[in-house]
Write a protein that holds these residues in place. Sequence first.
Motif: not given
Length: 557
Positions: A405, A465, A483-484, A487, A516
């Motif tokens: 993340h 991101q 992983r996520d 966000t 997620t």
Amino acid sequence: MKQTTGRLIRLMFWRQRRDTALCAAFWSLHQLCEALVPVAIGLVIDQAVGTGSTSAMLWSVLGIFALFTALTMGWRSGFWFLSRAVTEESHELRMRVVRRVVGGQGIRTSRQSGELLSIATSDTQSAAELLELGTRGVSALVGLTVSTVVLLRIDWSLGLGLVVGVPILVLGLNALGPVVGRRTSAQQQAVGRAAAVASDLLRGLPLRGFGGVDEAVHRYRTASRTSLRAGIGTAKAGATFIGASTFTTGLLITVVAALAGWYALAGRITVGQLITIVGLATFLTDPVLNLADCVFRLATARASAARVAEVLAAPERMPSGTLPTRPGALCLDRVHAPGLDGVDLAVAPGELLGIVTAETGTADDLTDLLAGARSPDRGEVRLAGTPMRELDLASVRRTVLVEPHGVDLFGATLREVLQTGDDRDDAALRTALAAASVGDLITDDAGFDRELVDHGLNLSGGQRQRLALTRALLADRPVTVFRDPTTAIDAVTEHAIADGIRAYRSGDGRATVLVTTSAPLLDRCDRVVFLRAGQVAAVGRHRDLLADSSYAEVVLR
């Protein structure tokens, strides 16, 4: 730690044995010639000037010329071999530390990232300088030995005075070494902590939104002042050491010169011998101060070597097996870990699997297990039917990619940030950027040469991101775990990314795992596993699982 540090130092000298031996030989030649210069001048005065012999004067000039030629070339040649040895060894240590820190197994250490960076840069360079101290020490001892032998041949009392006085002087200076070492070690640790706080401060720039910058700056100021005080303490210890060594050396040389003058007046030695003794007394300042400087720098270099040895000897977070990795299903078989309680799940080749959990700790533990970064307390994590603990982690990394993340971008341009070790043409880069909905970054004239500041801090959080997501897609591993990944992204773009990931990763048996709580991403998954209290609570399609109020509460909040 002492044994580990000593072993590291021995290995350094063994790896560079050829260059350090040649440097010691050439520098010993230099010290020998320097010690013979006053001897030669004394002989010229007694044998040529005193006798008035023209042939003796001619041979004296040629001899002194040859002596100075050997002296100069000895120093230059030794310095060349030493420079190569120190450069190669510092690079070797730097690469070993970097591989140890960022390698697949990782290490268990209490040191922060800034401290590890300081060890990988300044400490490896300082530790490699032990090679110089060793060769300088050998050459200085050669110079002292030659001077002592000459003085013993001229007058035993002067030679004996040096034989007794010089060791006492060096041992006295050596007693100050541990003090300097403790001060230097404290300074190095303080600098590392300050670097770590600075790194955290840069990472925490978003704290500005809720007033956290003042506290972060206060912490950095405190760490910086501690580092400054440690640096001042080290400088004071160094100045005291240098002052003591200079004073005691000067006192010893003055006594020798005074005794030689008295012996000359008494007719005990000749004028040429007096000049030789005075010249040797002046020369002795070089090897003695060389030894004193070696003692001073030895404390610093050993402190650095101890820190390097600590990192190299740190236990691995995850032991590595030896079996090669084959692509295949990634399975958790009754896995027990701090956040998981007997979890069974499998990711088949070609499947897009979603994993949902409301507990951050559970998501962290699951991600570490899938990455091979930790072992379960009980149960097995298997890849293509083979327990992960039996697989070579380096080959696991080439098969399974876990995109965390937290985003770290490396590179000065957009093209460098997207490098994954494979040659990708611009069309492939554009395809991956489009899948991550970040193609707008290359609309200007700069294109893929668009400049980025450190870690891409001139981009928004959402852009960083999406670039990390693009990089993971370009890596194109048989199994990729996200992983996520969305966000910091708005809802409209999140839907586009969900479609992009599914389209990009479909086909060729590539498995994708999304850890997620994003509803748009989960809606594109073939299957969703819902974890609650560390156990599998439900499995199905996202829209079917919405009927479960516990699941809906997690993904729709």
